[in-house]
Design a protein around this motif. Structure first.
Motif, mmCIF file in Angstrom:
data_model
loop_
_atom_site.group_PDB
_atom_site.id
_atom_site.type_symbol
_atom_site.label_atom_id
_atom_site.label_comp_id
_atom_site.label_asym_id
_atom_site.label_seq_id
_atom_site.Cartn_x
_atom_site.Cartn_y
_atom_site.Cartn_z
ATOM 1 N N PRO A 129 0.780 -1.237 0.000
ATOM 2 C CA PRO A 129 0.000 0.000 0.000
ATOM 3 C C PRO A 129 0.816 1.294 0.000
ATOM 4 O O PRO A 129 0.262 2.367 -0.184
ATOM 5 C CB PRO A 129 -0.780 -0.111 1.319
ATOM 6 N N ASP A 130 2.151 1.220 0.220
ATOM 7 C CA ASP A 130 2.894 2.485 0.381
ATOM 8 C C ASP A 130 3.619 2.939 -0.881
ATOM 9 O O ASP A 130 4.067 4.075 -0.963
ATOM 10 C CB ASP A 130 3.879 2.382 1.542
ATOM 11 N N PHE A 131 3.743 2.065 -1.875
ATOM 12 C CA PHE A 131 4.400 2.370 -3.147
ATOM 13 C C PHE A 131 5.841 2.852 -2.990
ATOM 14 O O PHE A 131 6.386 3.502 -3.878
ATOM 15 C CB PHE A 131 3.581 3.392 -3.949
ATOM 16 N N GLU A 132 6.474 2.511 -1.869
ATOM 17 C CA GLU A 132 7.877 2.875 -1.672
ATOM 18 C C GLU A 132 8.769 2.175 -2.699
ATOM 19 O O GLU A 132 9.883 2.615 -2.977
ATOM 20 C CB GLU A 132 8.325 2.522 -0.252
ATOM 21 N N SER A 133 8.263 1.090 -3.267
ATOM 22 C CA SER A 133 9.008 0.346 -4.290
ATOM 23 C C SER A 133 9.309 1.195 -5.526
ATOM 24 O O SER A 133 10.231 0.894 -6.286
ATOM 25 C CB SER A 133 8.223 -0.899 -4.708
ATOM 26 N N ALA A 134 8.554 2.254 -5.727
ATOM 27 C CA ALA A 134 8.784 3.145 -6.878
ATOM 28 C C ALA A 134 10.046 3.979 -6.720
ATOM 29 O O ALA A 134 10.497 4.627 -7.666
ATOM 30 C CB ALA A 134 7.570 4.051 -7.096
ATOM 31 N N GLY A 135 10.632 3.955 -5.525
ATOM 32 C CA GLY A 135 11.874 4.677 -5.291
ATOM 33 C C GLY A 135 11.685 6.186 -5.212
ATOM 34 O O GLY A 135 10.585 6.687 -4.994
ATOM 35 N N SER A 136 12.766 6.898 -5.412
ATOM 36 C CA SER A 136 12.762 8.363 -5.358
ATOM 37 C C SER A 136 12.288 8.942 -6.679
ATOM 38 O O SER A 136 12.020 8.213 -7.630
ATOM 39 C CB SER A 136 14.174 8.870 -5.049
ATOM 40 N N HIS A 137 12.244 10.267 -6.748
ATOM 41 C CA HIS A 137 11.902 10.925 -8.006
ATOM 42 C C HIS A 137 12.936 10.571 -9.077
ATOM 43 O O HIS A 137 14.115 10.384 -8.783
ATOM 44 C CB HIS A 137 11.882 12.448 -7.842
ATOM 45 N N PHE A 138 12.477 10.476 -10.316
ATOM 46 C CA PHE A 138 13.368 10.239 -11.443
ATOM 47 C C PHE A 138 14.289 11.446 -11.565
ATOM 48 O O PHE A 138 13.830 12.585 -11.760
ATOM 49 C CB PHE A 138 12.541 10.026 -12.714
ATOM 50 N N ASN A 139 15.606 11.220 -11.436
ATOM 51 C CA ASN A 139 16.533 12.344 -11.313
ATOM 52 C C ASN A 139 17.901 11.991 -11.920
ATOM 53 O O ASN A 139 18.911 11.930 -11.212
ATOM 54 C CB ASN A 139 16.677 12.716 -9.829
ATOM 55 N N PRO A 140 17.949 11.769 -13.230
ATOM 56 C CA PRO A 140 19.219 11.357 -13.849
ATOM 57 C C PRO A 140 20.313 12.418 -13.801
ATOM 58 O O PRO A 140 21.488 12.092 -13.974
ATOM 59 C CB PRO A 140 18.817 11.044 -15.295
ATOM 60 N N THR A 141 19.972 13.675 -13.549
ATOM 61 C CA THR A 141 20.978 14.744 -13.511
ATOM 62 C C THR A 141 21.459 15.037 -12.093
ATOM 63 O O THR A 141 22.262 15.948 -11.882
ATOM 64 C CB THR A 141 20.415 16.051 -14.103
ATOM 65 N N ASP A 142 20.941 14.302 -11.092
ATOM 66 C CA ASP A 142 21.320 14.509 -9.692
ATOM 67 C C ASP A 142 21.072 15.966 -9.255
ATOM 68 O O ASP A 142 21.901 16.588 -8.606
ATOM 69 C CB ASP A 142 22.793 14.120 -9.477
ATOM 70 N N SER A 143 19.910 16.489 -9.641
ATOM 71 C CA SER A 143 19.526 17.858 -9.285
ATOM 72 C C SER A 143 18.796 17.885 -7.951
ATOM 73 O O SER A 143 18.485 16.844 -7.375
ATOM 74 C CB SER A 143 18.605 18.435 -10.370
ATOM 75 N N LYS A 144 18.512 19.066 -7.461
ATOM 76 C CA LYS A 144 17.677 19.238 -6.271
ATOM 77 C C LYS A 144 16.215 19.191 -6.688
ATOM 78 O O LYS A 144 15.867 19.407 -7.847
ATOM 79 C CB LYS A 144 17.986 20.563 -5.578
ATOM 80 N N HIS A 145 15.353 18.937 -5.699
ATOM 81 C CA HIS A 145 13.927 18.880 -5.997
ATOM 82 C C HIS A 145 13.320 20.274 -6.077
ATOM 83 O O HIS A 145 13.662 21.160 -5.303
ATOM 84 C CB HIS A 145 13.173 18.100 -4.911
#
Length: 197
Positions: free
Chosen positions: A102-118
């Motif tokens: 139920p928590d969808f933590e499996s989706a990981g972090s935001h897609f961030n190929p440039t290693d930028s800030k959010h």
């Protein structure tokens, strides 16, 4: 009469040729523009297809769909969903194509190929997967078009949503403030859908 017909034919030919040149110039300008350090432009051709994403809630019930189409400035995401809590919600592309309730933590972090800030409001942001918030009406429905300029559906690119393992679309319980790290203080993940071929 014959001269008149020839004149009209020549005028139509000139008009068609001029329009074709304008289209070519527009496409060339779009392809050659550079908005970010990552390739953000998808080249459209007859083989490029849309991606359909099914969104599920924490109870594994289908709540909507998202259609992802390549455009010259990235991808366009059209979300249509229902049975969601009313109000403003964070909406992001996440790095893993796995949606385990139920928590969808499996989706990981935001897609961030440039290693930028959010965040759109952070001077070193945004993530490639950051999207504008969505507004769900009081009946739980939302229809939203979002443009993701820093991603592509073109396989083999660093910023491709169709990378090995895929990626995911996630809806959060609260609004993204566009600056807090690492994900905009948007709350828990309440819906998720896998982006894959």
């Amino acid at each position: 009469m014959k001269k008149w017909i020839i004149s009209i034919g020549v005028a139509i030919f000139i008009l068609i040729t001029g329009c074709a040149d304008t289209k070519d110039n527009t496409e060339e300008a779009a392809i050659n523009s550079t908005d970010s350090s990552v390739k953000a432009l998808s080249i459209l051709d007859e083989e490029t297809e849309k991606i359909d994403v099914t969104m599920y809630n924490q109870d594994k019930e289908e709540v909507g769909t998202a259609v992802i189409r390549p455009v010259y400035t990235g991808v366009k995401i059209t979300l249509e969903a229902s049975d969601l809590p009313g109000g403003e919600h964070g909406f992001h592309i996440h790095e893993n194509g796995i949606c385990e309730a139920p928590d969808f933590e499996s989706a990981g972090s935001h897609f961030n190929p440039t290693d930028s800030k959010h965040g759109f409001e952070h001077p070193e942001g945004p993530h490639a997967g950051d999207l504008p918030n969505i507004n769900v009406d009081k009946d739980g429905n939302v229809f939203k078009d979002a443009l993701a300029k820093m991603v592509t559906l073109e396989k083999g690119q660093e910023n491709s949503l169709l990378k090995e393992g895929g990626t995911a679309l996630v809806i959060h319980s609260g609004a993204d403030d566009y600056k807090s790290q690492p994900s905009g203080d948007a709350g828990e993940r309440i819906a998720c859908g896998v982006i894959s071929e």
